[in-house]
Design a protein around this motif. Structure first.
Motif, PDB file in Angstrom:
ATOM      1  N   UNK B  33       0.841  -1.312   0.107  1.00 25.34           N
ATOM      2  CA  UNK B  33       0.083   0.047   0.160  1.00 25.34           C
ATOM      3  C   UNK B  33       0.635   1.338   0.001  1.00 25.34           C
ATOM      4  N   UNK B  34       1.819   1.651   0.897  1.00 21.19           N
ATOM      5  CA  UNK B  34       2.575   2.475   1.167  1.00 21.19           C
ATOM      6  C   UNK B  34       3.553   2.791   0.069  1.00 21.19           C
ATOM      7  N   UNK B  35       4.042   1.773  -0.411  1.00 24.40           N
ATOM      8  CA  UNK B  35       5.307   1.714  -1.555  1.00 24.40           C
ATOM      9  C   UNK B  35       4.692   1.919  -2.811  1.00 24.40           C
ATOM     10  N   UNK B  36       4.092   0.834  -3.093  1.00 25.67           N
ATOM     11  CA  UNK B  36       3.601   0.506  -4.579  1.00 25.67           C
ATOM     12  C   UNK B  36       2.483   1.132  -4.875  1.00 25.67           C
ATOM     13  N   UNK B  38       1.272   3.626  -3.431  1.00 29.45           N
ATOM     14  CA  UNK B  38       1.650   5.392  -3.231  1.00 29.45           C
ATOM     15  C   UNK B  38       2.202   5.740  -4.653  1.00 29.45           C
ATOM     16  N   UNK B  39       3.331   4.950  -5.179  1.00 29.59           N
ATOM     17  CA  UNK B  39       3.792   5.136  -6.312  1.00 29.59           C
ATOM     18  C   UNK B  39       2.671   5.203  -7.478  1.00 29.59           C
ATOM     19  N   UNK B  41      -0.142   5.971  -7.161  1.00 27.16           N
ATOM     20  CA  UNK B  41      -1.157   7.144  -6.843  1.00 27.16           C
ATOM     21  C   UNK B  41      -0.643   8.409  -7.338  1.00 27.16           C
ATOM     22  N   UNK B  42       0.766   8.526  -7.043  1.00 25.81           N
ATOM     23  CA  UNK B  42       1.707   9.588  -7.420  1.00 25.81           C
ATOM     24  C   UNK B  42       1.852   9.601  -8.915  1.00 25.81           C
ATOM     25  N   UNK B  45      -1.452  11.050 -10.086  1.00 27.67           N
ATOM     26  CA  UNK B  45      -1.696  12.507 -10.182  1.00 27.67           C
ATOM     27  C   UNK B  45      -0.711  13.356 -10.937  1.00 27.67           C
ATOM     28  N   UNK B  54      -5.719  17.671  -4.704  1.00 25.84           N
ATOM     29  CA  UNK B  54      -5.727  16.582  -5.676  1.00 25.84           C
ATOM     30  C   UNK B  54      -6.970  16.620  -6.370  1.00 25.84           C
ATOM     31  N   UNK B  56      -8.681  14.478  -9.930  1.00 29.15           N
ATOM     32  CA  UNK B  56      -8.282  13.552 -10.678  1.00 29.15           C
ATOM     33  C   UNK B  56      -8.858  13.720 -12.342  1.00 29.15           C
ATOM     34  N   UNK B 277       8.161  11.579 -10.079  1.00 30.02           N
ATOM     35  CA  UNK B 277       8.032  10.252 -10.955  1.00 30.02           C
ATOM     36  C   UNK B 277       9.370  10.526 -11.463  1.00 30.02           C
TER      37      UNK B 277
END
Lengths: 295, 302, 370
Positions: B33-36, B38-39, B41-42, B45, B54, B56, B277
């Protein structure tokens, strides 16, 4: 040790000159590395007038701890002027739980991934490991939203969570590499002796993990204490950790620039990690290179 | 297992057998969740029209186009190249030199090692603060040289837009070179003594032995050190903030500070995400091949 | 104490079969040695018996109880590991009683059990030390103590002596043998050392590539190896293999070894029926070094089991008790075992006696015993 010295049996004086040169170079480097620390300490002990009149390397004529007490009790961070003690304790309250939780999780993950391997354990480990290497900028924006949704925005528990989540990969890596070098036969023997997963962990594996626990705690503590990015992004006002407060004090543009207070604050910020490093740094290096456990 | 009859003991047995997975699951889920997550998610964005909040709405590559059209981003990239290049090179050279010097059966080696290494324990913010003080043109190094009688000495890099990024290099090298030294020293100590003895018997001189045999044999450590340093360089954020604040203007911006400014101060979440990114892509380009080779090498042993 | 039966036991990791249908059965109180080169599957087999790995097929029984799905702790077995696997954080006493403690044996009984095991193994003075403070031999004893204290049905030994130096290894070997004789325990013992296998076992299982090559008493395995692998693996120095032809010499079967214009012909004595099918064909002639000696007295009498031939000596290797003499026959180096006082010099030509009652013949293609 590359004991090449033992081979050099040439002309005595030539050797002595070379050795002298060697020490000279090393001492010059040592001075270079010590210079900023010296400047920090000496500046923090001077009065502002003396700073303006004297030079960077001059020793304080009159030693005064005013800057230290001012930094601790009265320095202004933003609009509040109650010193950095609040932020110091913020950092303590953030670092201790985060270090303990992430170390414990790393230990049990490393144990499970090496001693009770399941199909795909390597893949799970590789995926976890990846987290060590991402630039944290890439998780900042989603994290600030998630923290907001969880009601943890600008709170110490929120920062604890962030540090645990992104420290996990490092602690897991440490423990996993350490446990790989512990013979599997130890676990087999305990299994035949009738011990289960948690019994083996608590009674056998954890007691022999001291070196790597030291590594994990030192690493996590320095990382978390020294962190600025998460602190600056996910805290505000009175919740900020020490590093954020320091930066705030130093970069405040209002009023007279109090270099001695800046330096005292910087020292106070650096002191806990320096202390840990000086007291336990030896064990850190030893633990990192610790191989198998005899027995 | 075989003997269990009731569903309850079946369940216990099932849990027992899968304890290992169960124990790892929370960390794994958190990482997913917090790494993959969020990546992704970013990444999303960066394709959106997010500004202050934010949002969408899909805008495709619009944010990347805006990013690459910004002068400031180009400065940040250029700075990263300068900073990264110099930081890595100098740290490697200095670290290697110090390690070799320390490897000569030095008295008080422990004390020297501690001195070379202690900056690593400090926060980049502390390092930035102290170097900012040392390098400040009014009362710092410049003033010190004047007092020592070198009246024409001028050192204003901190406030010179062309030179500001080099002050970051100075502070960065001071902080990280000791760490590289420690890596090299450990590697030097691991070199097989018999090879060195054999070379000595063959009549090789001391520098020959170092350059011809020892240093080539610790090549993997160079690679590891480069990866660690490159990683530090891309992530460098605190140091710039504390030392120059990215200034003068945005002359010493790095991608890390650029992203932060866009996302948290300029209300340009989309551009912030796009630049994050780009940072991720840079780090991955360095790390993934390295990890791949490391893990493949490790499999042979394990 | 119990018997142990393995019935068509298989083990595969994915498509890789590491054990192929192993059938073994030993009686209560037997000493089974699993021997083979590394990677032959012997340790895997031991792990299957221990329950540390699960089999892919077949049945494992201790006594009458099928234990395939029984947890290791409920199999009533004990194991001694190659690295000893002593718990580094516990004293010797704790190490020995850990298993009892887990099984909730009372402190009183634990003390009694430790005392008797410590006495048996003579480790009483070591009880309060940590493993790091022990020598290799002492660790070995403690590891055995940990197994003994549980009084299990079967003892499993996984190369327990391979980390000891040569002298200690021989001593411990004797001690394990004594212990077995004294306790009458059922033991399964894994080793790659064929001498250990020969000296300890009541029966040996020789393995290679996951296949059981031969399962028999040490003497049978030594004298009647099933195939060339077993023949070469057991015995040191190894059995000599010479490419030869089986011929009929005036109605008597003989081995003919090519040697330029002057072949060596060794008439067989009491050839079994099975040889007849190979007359005129290539065979591998196997003879152990002790079957090739200096010229024996009485070797020229008719009907003697000895056949003499001459050969040039290449190298000699004295071992004290015997002198290993290397000669070249049929393009291969062959070792003969000669009494030191009869030992030749290199380059000499000497008469050797081959003891034809101790030979083996193998099919050169299948490598099986004929």
């Amino acid at each position: 040790m590359a004991d090449l010295q033992q081979y050099s049996h040439g002309a005595g004086w030539k050797n002595a000159v070379l050795r002298g040169l060697l020490y000279l170079v090393l001492i010059l480097f040592a001075l270079y590395y010590l210079f900023p620390l010296f400047v920090m300490v000496s500046t923090s002990l001077k009065s502002l007038t003396e700073i303006r009149e004297g030079s960077l390397i001059s020793l304080p004529r009159v030693i005064t701890f005013d800057a230290w007490t001012y930094a601790w009790n009265d320095a202004c961070v933003g609009v509040t002027c109650s010193g950095i003690k609040v932020y110091f304790w913020n950092s303590v309250k953030m670092a201790i739980p985060a270090v303990l939780i992430s170390t414990f999780l790393g230990a049990i993950n490393g144990y499970a991934l090496t001693k009770f391997r399941f199909k795909g354990a390597n893949v799970v480990f590789a995926l976890l490991l990846f987290g060590c290497f991402i630039p944290f900028q890439v998780v900042l924006l989603p994290m600030s939203q998630v923290l907001g949704k969880l009601g943890l925005a600008s709170s110490t528990p929120g920062l604890v969570m962030v540090h645990v989540v992104y420290g996990l990969c490092f602690t897991t890596l440490f423990f996993r590499n350490y446990y790989v070098s512990i013979p599997d036969e130890l676990v087999k023997a305990a299994t035949i002796d009738g011990a289960g997963f948690f019994t083996i962990f608590w009674r056998i594996i954890l007691p022999i993990s001291t070196p790597i626990i030291v590594v994990s705690v030192i690493w996590q503590f320095t990382q978390i204490w020294n962190d600025f990015l998460f602190g600056a992004s996910f805290s505000s006002g009175d919740n900020a950790p020490m590093t954020v407060a320091l930066n705030n004090i130093v970069n405040t543009t209002t009023g007279v620039k109090a270099y001695n207070v800046d330096m005292a604050t910087a020292l106070l910020t650096g002191l806990p990690t320096l202390l840990v490093y000086v007291l336990a740094g030896k064990y850190f290096v030893r633990g990192l290179t610790a191989g198998s456990v005899k027995g | 297992m075989g003997a269990s009859s009731s569903t309850k003991s079946n369940l216990t047995a099932l849990i027992q057998r899968n304890l290992s997975k169960i124990v790892v699951a929370p960390s794994f889920a958190a990482s997913l969740f917090f790494v993959y997550g969020f990546i992704l998610w970013t990444a999303y964005m960066a394709f959106s029209d997010s500004r202050m909040m934010p949002s969408y709405g899909w805008t495709g590559l619009r944010q990347y186009e805006r990013l690459w059209s910004m002068e400031r981003w180009h400065v940040a990239i250029e700075n990263l190249l300068i900073f990264g290049g110099l930081f890595i090179t100098i740290c490697l050279l200095l670290g290697c030199l110090l390690a070799v010097l320390l490897d000569q059966r030095i008295r008080a080696e422990g004390a020297l090692r501690t001195i070379f290494l202690y900056p690593m324990a400090l926060s980049f913010i502390v390092t930035g603060t102290v170097w900012k003080w040392i390098l400040n043109p009014g009362l710092g190094l410049e003033n010190m040289m004047h007092e020592l009688g070198w009246a024409s000495f001028k050192f204003d890099w901190l406030i010179n837009s062309d030179m500001a990024i080099y002050t970051v290099v100075i502070a960065g090298v001071w902080q990280a070179s000791g760490f590289v030294m420690a890596m090299f020293l450990a590697a030097l100590r691991g070199v097989d003594q018999d090879i060195i003895r054999a070379a000595y018997m063959d009549g090789a001189s001391l520098p020959r032995i170092y350059f011809g045999i020892i240093i080539p044999s610790i090549r993997p450590v160079f690679l590891s050190a480069i990866v660690v340093l490159a990683h530090l360089a891309v992530k460098s954020f605190d140091l710039v903030i504390a030392l120059t604040g990215g200034g003068p203007g945005y002359a010493s911006d790095l991608p890390a500070t650029f992203m932060y400014t866009m996302a948290f101060q300029r209300n340009q979440l989309g551009i912030g995400a796009a630049s994050a990114m780009m940072m991720l892509a840079t780090v991955m380009a360095i790390i993934v091949p390295y990890l791949y080779s490391e893990l493949r090498g490790g499999r042979k042993n394990g | 104490m119990s018997s142990l039966t393995l019935d068509k036991v298989r083990k595969a990791y994915g498509p890789v079969e590491v054990l192929k249908e192993i059938n073994l059965a030993i009686e209560d109180g037997e000493f089974l040695v699993l021997v083979g080169p590394s990677g032959c599957g012997k340790s895997t087999l031991l792990n299957l018996i221990a329950g540390l790995e699960s089999s892919s097929g077949g049945e494992i029984r201790i006594g009458d109880r099928v234990i395939n799905d029984v947890h290791p702790k409920d199999r009533n077995i004990a194991m001694v590991f190659q690295s000893y696997a002593l718990y580094p954080n516990m004293t010797v006493r704790k190490n020995i009683t850990f298993g009892l403690e887990i099984r909730r044996v009372s402190a009183e009984e634990r003390d009694k059990a430790v005392a008797s095991v410590a006495k048996l193994l003579q480790i009483e003075p070591l009880l309060d030390r940590k493993p790091a403070q022990l020598s290799g031999g002492q660790r070995q004893r403690v590891a055995m103590g940990r197994a003994l204290v549980r009084n299990p049905d079967i003892f499993l030994f996984d190369e327990p002596l391979s980390n000891l130096d040569a002298k200690l290894r021989v001593d411990m070997r004797t001690e394990i043998k004594k212990l077995h004789q004294r306790l009458g325990a059922t033991i399964v013992y894994v080793t790659h050392d064929q001498i250990e296998a020969m000296t300890l076992a009541s029966r040996i299982a020789v393995m290679k590539d996951g296949i059981l090559q031969q399962f028999d008493t040490p003497q049978r395995i030594y004298e009647h190896p099933n195939n060339m692998f077993v023949a070469g693996f057991i015995g040191s120095p190894s059995m000599n293999f010479i490419h030869a032809k089986l011929i009929s010499d005036n109605g008597r079967l003989a081995i003919s070894i090519e040697r330029g214009s002057n072949p060596i012909v060794l008439p067989l004595k009491d050839a079994p029926e099975s040889y007849n099918a190979y007359v005129g064909k290539d065979v591998v002639f196997g003879i152990r070094p002790e079957g090739l000696t200096h010229k024996r007295t009485g070797s020229e009498e008719p009907g003697s089991q000895y056949v003499n031939f001459d050969s040039k000596v290449e190298v000699i290797e004295p071992t004290g008790a015997d002198t290993m003499t290397v000669i070249e026959i049929g393009g291969k180096e062959i070792v003969a075992r000669v009494r030191p006082d009869r030992a030749p010099h290199p380059g000499e030509t000497m008469t050797f006696s081959a003891d034809m009652s101790q030979i083996s013949l193998f099919d050169p293609v299948t490598e099986l015993r004929i």
